[in-house]
Enzyme design. Structure first.
Site, short mmCIF file in Angstrom:
data_model
loop_
_atom_site.label_atom_id
_atom_site.label_comp_id
_atom_site.label_asym_id
_atom_site.label_seq_id
_atom_site.Cartn_x
_atom_site.Cartn_y
_atom_site.Cartn_z
N ARG A 17 1.05 -1.35 -0.40
CA ARG A 17 0.22 0.50 0.11
C ARG A 17 1.03 1.19 0.12
O ARG A 17 2.12 0.76 0.60
CB ARG A 17 -1.13 0.07 1.01
CG ARG A 17 -2.07 -1.16 1.09
CD ARG A 17 -2.67 -1.40 2.44
NE ARG A 17 -2.28 -1.79 3.33
CZ ARG A 17 -2.11 -1.33 4.77
NH1 ARG A 17 -3.98 -1.22 5.13
NH2 ARG A 17 -2.13 -1.98 5.72
N ASP A 32 1.01 5.47 0.09
CA ASP A 32 1.12 6.79 0.47
C ASP A 32 0.21 7.62 0.06
O ASP A 32 0.62 7.89 -1.44
CB ASP A 32 1.53 6.99 1.52
CG ASP A 32 1.85 6.68 3.12
OD1 ASP A 32 1.01 5.79 3.40
OD2 ASP A 32 2.62 6.56 4.13
N TYR A 72 11.82 0.12 -4.27
CA TYR A 72 11.47 1.13 -4.21
C TYR A 72 12.66 2.54 -4.93
O TYR A 72 13.29 2.06 -4.90
CB TYR A 72 10.89 1.87 -2.96
CG TYR A 72 9.63 1.78 -2.49
CD1 TYR A 72 8.45 2.34 -2.40
CD2 TYR A 72 9.73 -0.04 -1.62
CE1 TYR A 72 7.05 1.63 -1.84
CE2 TYR A 72 8.53 0.22 -1.18
CZ TYR A 72 6.94 0.29 -1.21
OH TYR A 72 6.06 0.46 -0.91
N ARG A 80 10.83 6.44 3.38
CA ARG A 80 10.82 8.61 3.18
C ARG A 80 12.19 9.06 4.52
O ARG A 80 12.23 9.98 3.60
CB ARG A 80 9.33 8.42 3.27
CG ARG A 80 8.63 9.10 2.02
CD ARG A 80 7.37 9.41 2.50
NE ARG A 80 6.86 10.09 2.86
CZ ARG A 80 5.55 10.85 3.00
NH1 ARG A 80 4.72 10.22 3.39
NH2 ARG A 80 5.65 12.21 3.70
#
Length: 261
Positions: free
Chosen positions: A45, A47, A105, A193
């Site tokens: 999932r 954001d 990522y 992040r």
């Protein structure tokens, strides 16, 4: 299915009441092709504002359609900022999230004196020069199996903070954009992040290159610095056991080429 999306105008992946989400538009589009309501489950999932290059999802259906029909039918019913790239039948024991053995990522940073109109929602703007060698040295401490408590959101619900990072590279592409490339057996909430925020601080010489190692040792998120903005983050892909024989996306765009190990 393998799905690509621009996360700019979505409130993340997961369905929420009263807001636009990636999961909601996909379920509506695929349900039309199947001619019955269905739910989709994804590999990871994302954001609000986070993008997907090849998000993997699965669903159960009684409808018989060809792979081409699933792709074309879904795309006809999807908005322009979401697209299905491939579809493939899988056995009953496949699960997009729980069958994945690794995830990848990217985090993109644009360094220049003035803000960008073209990359305003695709990369994070930093107007100071970044020292890539410092960032690379700091990144090396994070590779391997560690307790990433200092790099996860306070509200993260994962049972264990331990993850194995397979690689963490800092590269600059032909467009002058800096990309953090990271792959692991799994990620904690906001982990990429938070890593990006720490490495940017190191690249600015606001923190020593050993800060990453120190944060691993203290296991305290409150000491971990700023969480980097979401719009620089891309979910690249998930890896699965070979027996599922999932298609491989053609590496035709710069971001996908950067995912080659």
């Amino acid at each position: 299915m393998g799905v690509e999306y621009d996360g700019t105008d979505f409130h993340g992946w997961q369905i929420q009441s009263g807001v636009r989400t990636v999961q909601a538009v996909l379920e509506e589009a695929i349900s039309r092709v199947a001619n019955h309501p269905l739910g989709v489950h994804c590999a990871g999932r994302t954001d609000t504002g986070v993008h997907g290059l090849e998000q993997v999802l699965h669903f159960e259906t009684t409808a018989a359609r060809s792979e081409r029909s699933w792709v074309l039918g879904a795309n006809v019913n999807l908005p322009p900022d979401v697209a299905v790239r491939w579809a493939h039948p899988v056995p009953d024991d496949f699960h997009a999230r729980f069958s994945a053995v690794a995830r990848h990522y990217r985090y993109r940073i644009q360094v220049r004196r003035t803000r960008s109109a073209l990359y305003r929602s695709r990369a994070v703007w930093v107007h100071e020069a970044l020292d890539l060698e410092r960032m690379r040295e700091a990144a090396r401490f994070l590779v391997g199996e560690h307790d990433f408590t200092s790099f996860r959101a306070v509200a993260c619900q994962a049972k264990s903070p331990v993850r194995r990072v397979h690689y963490l590279d800092v590269v600059e592409d032909e467009e002058g954009l800096i990309t953090l490339r990271v792959g692991a057996n799994g990620f904690l909430h906001h982990m990429v992040r938070n890593i990006a925020g720490v490495l940017i601080a190191v690249g600015r010489s606001e923190a020593p290159v050993t800060w990453t190692r120190e944060l691993l040792e203290v296991r305290d998120r409150t000491l971990g610095g700023v969480t980097a903005p979401p719009h620089g983050l891309y979910f690249v892909r998930a890896d699965y056991p070979e027996r599922f024989a999932l298609p491989q996306v053609e590496k035709t765009d710069p971001l996908q080429r950067l995912s080659d190990d």
